[in-house]
Design a protein around this motif. Structure first.
Motif, mmCIF file in Angstrom:
data_model
loop_
_atom_site.group_PDB
_atom_site.id
_atom_site.type_symbol
_atom_site.label_atom_id
_atom_site.label_comp_id
_atom_site.label_asym_id
_atom_site.label_seq_id
_atom_site.Cartn_x
_atom_site.Cartn_y
_atom_site.Cartn_z
ATOM 1 N N SER A 1 3.125 12.684 -3.254
ATOM 2 C CA SER A 1 3.074 12.498 -1.810
ATOM 3 C C SER A 1 1.629 12.439 -1.326
ATOM 4 N N ILE A 2 1.491 11.875 -0.170
ATOM 5 C CA ILE A 2 0.215 11.882 0.545
ATOM 6 C C ILE A 2 0.258 13.102 1.458
ATOM 7 N N ARG B 1 -0.310 0.565 11.697
ATOM 8 C CA ARG B 1 -0.382 2.030 11.633
ATOM 9 C C ARG B 1 1.010 2.659 11.711
ATOM 10 N N ILE B 2 1.792 2.207 12.675
ATOM 11 C CA ILE B 2 3.146 2.749 12.835
ATOM 12 C C ILE B 2 3.996 2.433 11.612
ATOM 13 N N TYR B 3 3.879 1.219 11.116
ATOM 14 C CA TYR B 3 4.663 0.806 9.950
ATOM 15 C C TYR B 3 4.299 1.652 8.725
ATOM 16 N N LEU B 4 3.019 1.837 8.475
ATOM 17 C CA LEU B 4 2.595 2.641 7.331
ATOM 18 C C LEU B 4 3.070 4.088 7.478
ATOM 19 N N ALA B 5 2.934 4.639 8.663
ATOM 20 C CA ALA B 5 3.393 6.018 8.890
ATOM 21 C C ALA B 5 4.896 6.134 8.659
ATOM 22 N N LEU C 1 0.837 -1.195 0.000
ATOM 23 C CA LEU C 1 0.000 0.000 0.000
ATOM 24 C C LEU C 1 0.875 1.249 0.000
ATOM 25 N N ALA C 2 1.890 1.284 0.840
ATOM 26 C CA ALA C 2 2.781 2.446 0.907
ATOM 27 C C ALA C 2 3.483 2.670 -0.436
ATOM 28 N N GLN C 3 3.930 1.597 -1.060
ATOM 29 C CA GLN C 3 4.586 1.721 -2.362
ATOM 30 C C GLN C 3 3.618 2.261 -3.407
ATOM 31 N N HIS C 4 2.392 1.761 -3.400
ATOM 32 C CA HIS C 4 1.388 2.230 -4.353
ATOM 33 C C HIS C 4 1.042 3.702 -4.096
ATOM 34 N N ALA C 5 0.883 4.065 -2.844
ATOM 35 C CA ALA C 5 0.467 5.432 -2.494
ATOM 36 C C ALA C 5 1.543 6.460 -2.828
#
Length: 133
Positions: A86-87, A120-124, A76-80
């Motif tokens: 940027s998000i 959550r922490i990992y995605l952030a 998800l992070a790679q796709h975003a």
């Protein structure tokens, strides 16, 4: 910012139901570009249609994520963050209500801890370097 100051790019994890769905709708109504992430592709596509009704001029999308799997969170992070965009807003509402005991995930972490904390922490951490200060 990835776009004009009046139109931000938002990622709403858990946007396929509950408060995440409501937040995604509110952001779309304000004219922001909204990407929702969740487990149900069918529900995700339905909500993208709702977002488009709120703001046809903005870009809305769905990306599947299983927050019980840290590999899926990384995808998800790679796709975003693809295309060097940027998000601007990161909203994480993924959750579950349960009184079950320890239930291991594929990563051998407890489901509740992985969903409410580790994912959550990992995605952030993954998105932070690409997000505006």
């Amino acid at each position: 910012m990835s776009s004009s100051s009046s139109s931000l790019r938002a990622l709403v994890v858990g946007g396929t139901s509950g408060i995440g769905h409501g937040i995604a709708l509110a952001l779309a109504k304000l004219g922001h570009n909204v990407m929702i992430a969740g487990r149900s592709a069918a529900r995700g596509e339905q909500i993208v249609s709702e977002l488009e009704e709120q703001s046809a001029a903005a870009t809305h999308s769905f990306h599947p994520v299983n927050a019980f799997d840290l590999h899926s969170v990384r995808q998800l992070a790679q796709h975003a963050s693809k295309d060097d965009s940027s998000i601007d807003l990161l909203v994480m509402t993924q959750g579950m209500a349960t009184i079950q005991g320890y239930t291991p995930t594929i990563n051998q972490l407890d489901q509740k801890l992985q969903l409410h904390y580790f994912s959550r922490i990992y995605l952030a951490q993954l998105l932070a370097p690409t997000m505006p200060a």
